[in-house]
Design an enzyme around this catalytic site. Structure first.
Site, PDB file in Angstrom:
ATOM      1  N   GLU A  89      35.783  50.411  51.628  1.00  0.00           N
ATOM      2  CA  GLU A  89      37.217  50.665  51.888  1.00  0.00           C
ATOM      3  C   GLU A  89      37.498  52.164  51.908  1.00  0.00           C
ATOM      4  O   GLU A  89      38.361  52.634  52.648  1.00  0.00           O
ATOM      5  CB  GLU A  89      38.066  49.924  50.844  1.00  0.00           C
ATOM      6  CG  GLU A  89      38.088  48.425  51.135  1.00  0.00           C
ATOM      7  CD  GLU A  89      38.221  47.520  49.920  1.00  0.00           C
ATOM      8  OE1 GLU A  89      38.651  47.995  48.846  1.00  0.00           O
ATOM      9  OE2 GLU A  89      37.878  46.321  50.052  1.00  0.00           O
ATOM     10  N   HIS A 136      32.559  53.229  48.455  1.00  0.00           N
ATOM     11  CA  HIS A 136      32.980  51.850  48.750  1.00  0.00           C
ATOM     12  C   HIS A 136      33.404  51.760  50.218  1.00  0.00           C
ATOM     13  O   HIS A 136      33.968  52.707  50.766  1.00  0.00           O
ATOM     14  CB  HIS A 136      34.144  51.454  47.835  1.00  0.00           C
ATOM     15  CG  HIS A 136      34.445  49.984  47.899  1.00  0.00           C
ATOM     16  ND1 HIS A 136      35.199  49.432  48.902  1.00  0.00           N
ATOM     17  CD2 HIS A 136      34.066  48.959  47.099  1.00  0.00           C
ATOM     18  CE1 HIS A 136      35.270  48.126  48.713  1.00  0.00           C
ATOM     19  NE2 HIS A 136      34.596  47.810  47.633  1.00  0.00           N
ATOM     20  N   GLY A 157      35.803  40.425  50.437  1.00  0.00           N
ATOM     21  CA  GLY A 157      37.145  39.852  50.467  1.00  0.00           C
ATOM     22  C   GLY A 157      37.324  38.749  51.499  1.00  0.00           C
ATOM     23  O   GLY A 157      38.448  38.339  51.787  1.00  0.00           O
ATOM     24  N   ASN A 198      35.565  45.460  40.356  1.00  0.00           N
ATOM     25  CA  ASN A 198      36.341  46.478  41.072  1.00  0.00           C
ATOM     26  C   ASN A 198      37.737  45.905  41.296  1.00  0.00           C
ATOM     27  O   ASN A 198      37.923  45.015  42.123  1.00  0.00           O
ATOM     28  CB  ASN A 198      35.656  46.786  42.416  1.00  0.00           C
ATOM     29  CG  ASN A 198      36.513  47.660  43.305  1.00  0.00           C
ATOM     30  OD1 ASN A 198      37.464  48.291  42.852  1.00  0.00           O
ATOM     31  ND2 ASN A 198      36.187  47.693  44.591  1.00  0.00           N
ATOM     32  N   TRP A 199      38.696  46.418  40.538  1.00  0.00           N
ATOM     33  CA  TRP A 199      40.050  45.840  40.597  1.00  0.00           C
ATOM     34  C   TRP A 199      40.846  46.353  41.785  1.00  0.00           C
ATOM     35  O   TRP A 199      41.968  45.912  42.004  1.00  0.00           O
ATOM     36  CB  TRP A 199      40.801  46.143  39.298  1.00  0.00           C
ATOM     37  CG  TRP A 199      40.211  45.526  38.072  1.00  0.00           C
ATOM     38  CD1 TRP A 199      39.060  44.787  37.974  1.00  0.00           C
ATOM     39  CD2 TRP A 199      40.753  45.580  36.740  1.00  0.00           C
ATOM     40  NE1 TRP A 199      38.852  44.382  36.671  1.00  0.00           N
ATOM     41  CE2 TRP A 199      39.874  44.859  35.897  1.00  0.00           C
ATOM     42  CE3 TRP A 199      41.880  46.172  36.178  1.00  0.00           C
ATOM     43  CZ2 TRP A 199      40.106  44.716  34.527  1.00  0.00           C
ATOM     44  CZ3 TRP A 199      42.117  46.028  34.813  1.00  0.00           C
ATOM     45  CH2 TRP A 199      41.242  45.307  33.992  1.00  0.00           C
ATOM     46  N   LYS A 200      40.292  47.287  42.528  1.00  0.00           N
ATOM     47  CA  LYS A 200      40.975  47.859  43.699  1.00  0.00           C
ATOM     48  C   LYS A 200      42.394  48.278  43.322  1.00  0.00           C
ATOM     49  O   LYS A 200      42.628  48.731  42.215  1.00  0.00           O
ATOM     50  CB  LYS A 200      40.964  46.857  44.858  1.00  0.00           C
ATOM     51  CG  LYS A 200      39.581  46.267  45.111  1.00  0.00           C
ATOM     52  CD  LYS A 200      39.476  45.615  46.445  1.00  0.00           C
ATOM     53  CE  LYS A 200      38.137  44.914  46.554  1.00  0.00           C
ATOM     54  NZ  LYS A 200      37.737  44.610  47.890  1.00  0.00           N
ATOM     55  N   GLU A 250      26.742  46.047  49.745  1.00  0.00           N
ATOM     56  CA  GLU A 250      27.955  45.296  50.018  1.00  0.00           C
ATOM     57  C   GLU A 250      28.157  45.179  51.533  1.00  0.00           C
ATOM     58  O   GLU A 250      28.763  46.067  52.157  1.00  0.00           O
ATOM     59  CB  GLU A 250      29.173  46.015  49.420  1.00  0.00           C
ATOM     60  CG  GLU A 250      29.138  46.138  47.924  1.00  0.00           C
ATOM     61  CD  GLU A 250      30.549  46.162  47.353  1.00  0.00           C
ATOM     62  OE1 GLU A 250      30.848  45.261  46.561  1.00  0.00           O
ATOM     63  OE2 GLU A 250      31.332  47.049  47.711  1.00  0.00           O
ATOM     64  N   GLY A 281      34.931  42.021  43.476  1.00  0.00           N
ATOM     65  CA  GLY A 281      36.308  42.413  43.742  1.00  0.00           C
ATOM     66  C   GLY A 281      37.269  41.323  43.292  1.00  0.00           C
ATOM     67  O   GLY A 281      37.617  41.216  42.119  1.00  0.00           O
ATOM     68  N   GLY A 282      37.668  40.468  44.247  1.00  0.00           N
ATOM     69  CA  GLY A 282      38.712  39.467  43.992  1.00  0.00           C
ATOM     70  C   GLY A 282      38.497  38.637  42.732  1.00  0.00           C
ATOM     71  O   GLY A 282      39.435  38.422  41.950  1.00  0.00           O
ATOM     72  N   SER A 341      32.252  38.883  48.064  1.00  0.00           N
ATOM     73  CA  SER A 341      32.672  37.510  47.778  1.00  0.00           C
ATOM     74  C   SER A 341      31.775  36.820  46.745  1.00  0.00           C
ATOM     75  O   SER A 341      31.443  35.643  46.877  1.00  0.00           O
ATOM     76  CB  SER A 341      32.754  36.676  49.065  1.00  0.00           C
ATOM     77  OG  SER A 341      33.739  37.229  49.929  1.00  0.00           O
TER      78      SER A 341
HETATM   79  C1  PEP Z   1      34.378  44.800  46.413  1.00  0.00           C
HETATM   80  O1  PEP Z   1      35.527  45.178  46.426  1.00  0.00           O
HETATM   81  O2  PEP Z   1      33.497  45.620  46.172  1.00  0.00           O
HETATM   82  C2  PEP Z   1      34.084  43.393  46.674  1.00  0.00           C
HETATM   83  C3  PEP Z   1      32.829  43.028  46.713  1.00  0.00           C
HETATM   84  O3  PEP Z   1      35.137  42.555  46.864  1.00  0.00           O
HETATM   85  P1  PEP Z   1      35.099  40.933  46.901  1.00  0.00           P
HETATM   86  O4  PEP Z   1      34.296  40.482  45.714  1.00  0.00           O
HETATM   87  O5  PEP Z   1      36.527  40.503  46.810  1.00  0.00           O
HETATM   88  O6  PEP Z   1      34.452  40.536  48.175  1.00  0.00           O
END
Ligand code: PEP
Length: 250
Positions: free
Chosen positions: A97, A95, A173, A9-11, A167, A234-235, A213
């Site tokens: 966010e 998600h 993050g 997920n590149w956000k 999640e 994500g990251g 993470s």
């Molecule tokens: C996400 O955005 O779904 C996520 C899990 O982010 P991260 O891996 O950065 O925690």
């Protein structure tokens, strides 16, 4: 029987040029993984450029969100038909966010999920508790409530296309990953609820991703858990080397 699914997920990161660079790097290092499925979910603005680069490769294209209507006066929204037109096969819905920043609730997420499925997109439904919810012992009931609300009216026959991503919000993050044992325990609870909603056969075929993470140094242990069938990243999906290492979990 559940093919592991790793999704990035590149956000709200990557211009078109940066997105193309990242995909070039992923394709160059990926090899030919036949025992796992890989998805990238770039921002909407990069989908058109990435679609021809990914066609016929091992990497599927996904979107980060979708609006439930097909077309109309919905300024700023993107429809499932538009995403299919761009070659998307997956879409993230619910998600945290979107829930926290944009105020989305289970009823809207449920409409998105139905619309995605109707138009041939596989939804990755995100659920997860906040830190105060976990600390007060309500993690499981929150997740169960989200599942019941978001899956209202979904038929068991649609289960093959459904992916659920657990999640925990406090892990997204933050670098603060759930322990593999805690993640496994929630995944087992999720599969149990899915069995109650959709039947045990459907529940045993639905892929459950862990997200929060996920990094190259923790992916192997997470993926070793029996009910963890993939990761939503994500990251660590924003750089080719780290995402490739996650995709190549052992
Ligand atoms: C996400 O955005 O779904 C996520 C899990 O982010 P991260 O891996 O950065 O925690």
């Amino acid at each position: 029987m559940r093919v592991p699914l790793i999704a990035g997920n590149w956000k709200m990161y990557k211009t078109v040029a940066e997105a193309v660079d990242l995909v070039d790097g992923l394709l160059a290092g990926l090899g030919n993984p036949s025992d796992r499925e890989i998805v990238v979910c770039p921002p909407f603005t990069a989908l058109h450029a990435l679609s021809p680069l990914l066609r016929g490769t091992e990497i599927h294209l996904g979107a980060q969100d979708v609006y439930p209507e097909v077309q109309g006066a919905f300024t700023g929204a993107i429809s499932p038909v538009m995403l299919r037109d761009l070659g998307c096969q997956y879409v993230i819905v619910g998600h945290s966010e979107r829930r926290q920043i944009f105020g989305e609730g289970d009823a809207l997420i449920n409409r998105k999920l139905h619309s995605a499925m109707t138009h041939g997109l596989r939804p990755i439904l995100c659920v997860g508790e906040t830190k105060p919810e976990r600390d007060s012992g309500r993690a499981e009931s929150v997740v169960v409530g989200q599942l019941r609300g978001c899956l209202e009216g979904v038929a068991a026959s649609a289960a093959a296309d459904l992916v659920v991503a657990y999640e925990p919000v406090w892990a997204i993050g933050t670098g603060d990953t759930a322990t593999p044992a805690d993640a496994q325990s929630m995944h087992a609870a999720i599969r149990q609820v899915l069995a109650e909603i959709l039947g045990s056969e459907a529940a045993s075929s639905i892929r459950l991703q862990y997200g929060g993470s996920v990094k190259p140094d923790n992916v192997d242990e997470l993926m070793a858990q029996p009910d963890i069938d993939g990761a939503l990243v994500g990251g660590a999906s924003l750089k080719a080397d780290s995402f490739l290492r996650i995709v190549q979990f052992r």
